[in-house]
Write a protein that holds these residues in place. Structure first.
Motif, mmCIF file in Angstrom:
data_model
loop_
_atom_site.group_PDB
_atom_site.id
_atom_site.type_symbol
_atom_site.label_atom_id
_atom_site.label_comp_id
_atom_site.label_asym_id
_atom_site.label_seq_id
_atom_site.Cartn_x
_atom_site.Cartn_y
_atom_site.Cartn_z
ATOM 1 N N LYS A 137 0.823 -1.216 0.000
ATOM 2 C CA LYS A 137 0.000 0.000 0.000
ATOM 3 C C LYS A 137 0.857 1.267 0.000
ATOM 4 N N GLU A 138 2.019 1.173 0.713
ATOM 5 C CA GLU A 138 2.899 2.345 0.779
ATOM 6 C C GLU A 138 3.451 2.735 -0.591
ATOM 7 N N LEU A 139 3.412 1.762 -1.506
ATOM 8 C CA LEU A 139 3.944 2.022 -2.852
ATOM 9 C C LEU A 139 2.891 2.647 -3.771
ATOM 10 N N ASP A 140 1.649 2.791 -3.278
ATOM 11 C CA ASP A 140 0.561 3.293 -4.135
ATOM 12 C C ASP A 140 0.918 4.579 -4.893
ATOM 13 N N PRO A 141 1.586 5.540 -4.218
ATOM 14 C CA PRO A 141 1.906 6.767 -4.954
ATOM 15 C C PRO A 141 2.848 6.523 -6.149
ATOM 16 N N ALA A 142 3.581 5.410 -6.117
ATOM 17 C CA ALA A 142 4.512 5.130 -7.224
ATOM 18 C C ALA A 142 3.863 4.277 -8.319
ATOM 19 N N ALA A 143 2.588 3.889 -8.106
ATOM 20 C CA ALA A 143 1.920 3.038 -9.110
ATOM 21 C C ALA A 143 1.691 3.834 -10.388
ATOM 22 N N SER A 144 1.681 3.126 -11.490
ATOM 23 C CA SER A 144 1.396 3.778 -12.768
ATOM 24 C C SER A 144 -0.044 4.283 -12.743
ATOM 25 N N SER A 145 -0.250 5.523 -13.184
ATOM 26 C CA SER A 145 -1.610 6.085 -13.134
ATOM 27 C C SER A 145 -2.575 5.258 -13.981
ATOM 28 N N SER A 146 -2.062 4.553 -14.973
ATOM 29 C CA SER A 146 -2.942 3.765 -15.855
ATOM 30 C C SER A 146 -3.616 2.621 -15.101
ATOM 31 N N CYS A 147 -2.993 2.182 -14.000
ATOM 32 C CA CYS A 147 -3.555 1.030 -13.254
ATOM 33 C C CYS A 147 -4.884 1.371 -12.597
ATOM 34 N N ALA A 148 -5.145 2.664 -12.417
ATOM 35 C CA ALA A 148 -6.413 3.071 -11.825
ATOM 36 C C ALA A 148 -7.588 2.715 -12.736
ATOM 37 N N TYR A 149 -7.312 2.413 -13.989
ATOM 38 C CA TYR A 149 -8.369 2.117 -14.951
ATOM 39 C C TYR A 149 -8.526 0.618 -15.180
ATOM 40 N N CYS A 150 -7.719 -0.183 -14.490
ATOM 41 C CA CYS A 150 -7.684 -1.616 -14.801
ATOM 42 C C CYS A 150 -8.398 -2.416 -13.726
ATOM 43 N N GLN A 151 -9.210 -3.377 -14.167
ATOM 44 C CA GLN A 151 -9.852 -4.243 -13.177
ATOM 45 C C GLN A 151 -9.620 -5.716 -13.496
ATOM 46 N N ASP A 152 -8.613 -5.999 -14.299
ATOM 47 C CA ASP A 152 -8.324 -7.381 -14.688
ATOM 48 C C ASP A 152 -7.010 -7.823 -14.029
ATOM 49 N N PHE A 153 -7.100 -8.668 -13.029
ATOM 50 C CA PHE A 153 -5.896 -9.113 -12.305
ATOM 51 C C PHE A 153 -5.137 -10.181 -13.097
ATOM 52 N N THR A 154 -5.874 -11.104 -13.729
ATOM 53 C CA THR A 154 -5.199 -12.275 -14.309
ATOM 54 C C THR A 154 -4.920 -12.185 -15.811
ATOM 55 N N GLY A 155 -5.576 -11.267 -16.507
ATOM 56 C CA GLY A 155 -5.394 -11.203 -17.965
ATOM 57 C C GLY A 155 -6.292 -12.230 -18.641
ATOM 58 N N ILE A 156 -7.602 -11.933 -18.646
ATOM 59 C CA ILE A 156 -8.572 -12.965 -19.029
ATOM 60 C C ILE A 156 -8.559 -13.327 -20.513
ATOM 61 N N SER A 157 -7.927 -12.538 -21.341
ATOM 62 C CA SER A 157 -7.935 -12.856 -22.779
ATOM 63 C C SER A 157 -6.681 -13.621 -23.212
#
Ligand SMILES: Cc1cc2nc3c(=O)[nH]c(=O)nc-3n(C[C@H](O)[C@H](O)[C@H](O)COP(=O)(O)OP(=O)(O)OC[C@H]3O[C@@H](n4cnc5c(N)ncnc54)[C@H](O)[C@@H]3O)c2cc1C
Length: 355
Positions: A267-287
């Protein structure tokens, strides 16, 4: 009744203008690039039929930039995995689930399954090349997409780099150079980009039916922005060039150096996360054909979700060839994976609107 030709043409032209304007590069720039939703995959750059978009590195980020004349065809927008992709299942279609360990002697992140599958596919000539990510030689831990054709090259690229790499762009370059069968490793966002190219009528694979790609996705809770990650480490007195290994395990972000390990709650790393990840809801890569991660398996093993007949052929073939050892996962282990996927979706729905 006489047809008012001029006003009809005017009307059609204004409708066309309005429609195409909505799909110009500017729309992609406004909705995806400027909001930070861009996953830096390079699919818009490669899809542009008039080569008007370039992938520039700006402060160690891959930024699609309009460098030619946009014809407003809308293909870049249609091919973007972030333009309107919302998935509604947790871990998608799973034929079987396994814990897998490579029997090869190579560098790996977890069980080395990903490297072993690619090794098997290259060996059996199921693919001509595999697109993976390696550290850029002059900038430690900045990934670059690499097309590999031998076991030795593959072994050099084992392990995880927790930052986006333009693997899709590298894959398309391979097809443009004459390859017809490739495998690719990427996170869900990369795999989404390829799915778009397969399902959209103007997508690369709809137009180039001889080209085929085998997709291996890496489970992903979030990826990091390179500059923010190096700053996070620097603020804690760690030079990124001193880091030998990075892992995310049991909610901890762990870096290993010669002087020892250091870890933080993820959680402490959240500020370093790529901003694009805020738009993603696929953990496993379903395709994908095969999805691989560590959660759900013991340390030193890779959890593998088999989704397609080809995925099954690769796993069973590698097992028979003695490249891997594998055991089917208990349902409770699959539930652990699904819970991580649920956690990621929850995170998505609690998000405030982007700037
Ligand atoms: C950003 C990110 C976040 C992750 N988060 C999780 C998580 O929360 N939970 C979880 O269970 N697993 C997560 N993983 C997956 C995990 O770290 C391992 O990659 C996975 O378990 C496969 O391990 P392996 O030993 O089988 O792979 P290996 O045999 O070590 O092979 C890994 C392959 O992935 C390629 N690769 C490495 N980094 C990238 C990259 N950035 N883009 C494209 N290809 C790459 C390598 O070149 C190599 O071919 C994450 C991976 C990434 C990239």
């Amino acid at each position: 009744m006489t047809l008012d030709y001029n006003s009809t043409v005017d009307k059609i032209q204004s409708v066309l203008k309005e429609k195409t304007k909505r799909y110009a590069f500017k729309k992609l720039e406004r909705e995806v690039i400027k909001t930070g939703a861009c996953v830096e995959c390079g699919s818009c750059v490669e899809a542009c039929p008039v080569d008007a978009i370039s992938g520039n590195r700006v402060e160690n980020q891959y930024v699609p930039t309009l460098t030619g004349d946009c014809t407003s065809c809308g293909i870049c927008y249609a091919m973007c995995p972030r333009a309107f992709a919302i998935q509604d299942t947790l871990i998608g279609n799973v034929k079987s689930a396994w814990k897998v360990r490579s029997l090869g002697d190579h560098h790996r992140q977890d069980g080395g399954a990903v490297t072993a599958f690619l090794e098997y596919m290259l060996d059996k000539k199921m693919i001509e090349a595999a697109v993976v990510a390696c550290q850029t030689p002059d900038i430690p831990w900045l990934p670059e997409a690499k097309r590999v054709t031998s076991k030795e090259q593959l072994y050099d690229c084992g392990g995880t780099i927790y930052t986006h790499a333009p693997v899709v762009s590298e894959m398309i370059k391979g097809f443009k150079e004459g390859l017809s069968k490739q495998a690719i490793v990427g996170m869900a966002c990369n795999i989404d980009a390829i799915e778009r190219m397969e399902s959209h009528v103007a997508g690369f694979f709809s137009v180039n039916t001889a080209a085929s790609v085998f997709k291996i996705s890496l489970f992903c809770m979030e990826s990091f922005d390179y500059s923010s990650l190096s700053k996070f480490l620097k603020d804690d007195g760690i030079k990124i060039q001193d880091v030998k290994h990075v892992a995310i395990t049991a909610g901890q972000f762990i870096v290993s150096m010669e002087s020892g390990d250091k870890s933080w709650p993820i959680k402490e790393l959240d500020p370093a996360a790529s901003s694009s990840c805020a738009y993603c809801q696929d953990f496993t890569g379903i395709s994908s054909d095969l999805s691989c991660g560590n959660i759900g398996s013991d340390e030193g093993w890779t959890t593998v979700l088999v989704r397609t007949a080809t995925g099954e052929k690769v796993l069973k073939g590698a097992l028979k060839a003695g490249i891997i050892e594998a055991e089917e996962l208990e349902p409770k282990a699959v539930r652990i994976v699904a819970n991580s996927a649920r956690f990621k979706k929850n995170k998505f729905y609690k998000l405030a609107a982007p700037h």
